[in-house]
Design a protein around this motif. Structure first.
Motif, short mmCIF file in Angstrom:
data_model
loop_
_atom_site.label_atom_id
_atom_site.label_comp_id
_atom_site.label_asym_id
_atom_site.label_seq_id
_atom_site.Cartn_x
_atom_site.Cartn_y
_atom_site.Cartn_z
N GLY A 1 0.94 -1.37 0.03
CA GLY A 1 -0.07 -0.01 0.16
C GLY A 1 0.79 0.99 -0.12
O GLY A 1 1.92 1.18 -0.33
N PHE A 2 0.56 2.37 0.35
CA PHE A 2 1.09 3.64 0.49
C PHE A 2 0.40 4.55 1.57
O PHE A 2 -0.65 4.34 2.06
CB PHE A 2 1.06 4.44 -0.77
N VAL A 3 1.39 5.27 2.15
CA VAL A 3 0.88 6.38 3.15
C VAL A 3 0.55 7.76 2.32
O VAL A 3 1.54 8.28 1.72
CB VAL A 3 2.08 6.50 4.25
N GLU A 4 -0.61 8.14 2.38
CA GLU A 4 -1.06 9.34 1.69
C GLU A 4 -0.88 10.66 2.44
O GLU A 4 -1.22 10.49 3.93
CB GLU A 4 -2.55 9.16 1.52
N ASP A 5 -0.25 11.57 1.98
CA ASP A 5 -0.21 12.98 2.51
C ASP A 5 -1.45 13.78 1.85
O ASP A 5 -1.24 14.19 0.71
CB ASP A 5 1.02 13.40 2.49
N SER A 6 -2.28 14.18 2.81
CA SER A 6 -3.48 15.00 2.20
C SER A 6 -3.53 16.44 2.74
O SER A 6 -4.57 16.97 2.79
CB SER A 6 -4.89 14.36 2.24
N ASN B 1 -1.07 21.98 0.20
CA ASN B 1 0.07 21.74 -0.74
C ASN B 1 0.64 20.56 -0.97
O ASN B 1 1.73 20.46 -1.31
CB ASN B 1 0.81 22.88 -0.52
N SER B 2 0.09 19.50 -0.52
CA SER B 2 0.80 18.00 -0.56
C SER B 2 0.82 17.58 -2.07
O SER B 2 0.07 17.83 -2.81
CB SER B 2 0.01 17.05 0.27
N ARG B 3 1.68 16.58 -2.30
CA ARG B 3 1.78 15.84 -3.43
C ARG B 3 0.86 14.58 -3.59
O ARG B 3 1.08 13.90 -4.57
CB ARG B 3 3.12 15.61 -4.02
N GLY C 1 11.51 26.14 7.87
CA GLY C 1 11.84 27.29 7.35
C GLY C 1 11.16 28.58 8.27
O GLY C 1 10.32 28.51 9.11
N ILE C 2 11.18 29.70 7.57
CA ILE C 2 10.55 30.98 8.25
C ILE C 2 9.17 31.13 8.23
O ILE C 2 8.37 31.42 9.13
CB ILE C 2 11.14 32.24 7.55
N PHE C 3 8.53 30.03 7.39
CA PHE C 3 7.03 29.96 7.56
C PHE C 3 6.31 28.72 7.98
O PHE C 3 5.29 28.45 8.12
CB PHE C 3 6.44 30.10 5.95
N GLY C 4 7.54 27.85 8.76
CA GLY C 4 7.23 26.86 9.54
C GLY C 4 7.16 25.48 8.73
O GLY C 4 7.28 24.54 9.44
N GLY C 5 7.27 25.52 7.39
CA GLY C 5 7.40 24.16 6.74
C GLY C 5 8.80 23.80 6.84
O GLY C 5 9.84 24.44 7.32
#
Length: 74
Positions: free
Chosen positions: A17-22, A25-27, A40-44
């Motif tokens: 299976g796979f782990v989804e990132d929803s 701005n996820s891929r 980073g400066i914006f928290g990401g």
């Protein structure tokens, strides 16, 4: 990956299976990123210049344990 056995209960035949990132701005899939988490400066998470790999996930049909593997580039 073939003939894999659960490292938790020793059951053979893990389900792929796979782990989804929803998230925002996820891929659509999770990735493994080399190194410690830096924000980073914006928290990401800082990702520039770091090695990344897609994650393959396998689930044990008996106990539900997940085995995760960072794939190799082809």
């Amino acid at each position: 990956m073939q003939n894999m056995t659960c490292t938790h209960c020793d059951t053979a035949g893990l389900e792929p299976g796979f782990v989804e990132d929803s998230g925002q701005n996820s891929r659509g899939y999770a990735r493994w990123i080399a190194g410690h988490l830096e924000r980073g400066i914006f928290g990401g998470a800082k990702r520039m210049g770091r090695q990344s790999r897609q994650i393959e996930a396998y689930r044990c049909s008996k106990c539900g344990h997940l085995e995760l593997f960072a794939t190799y580039e082809s």
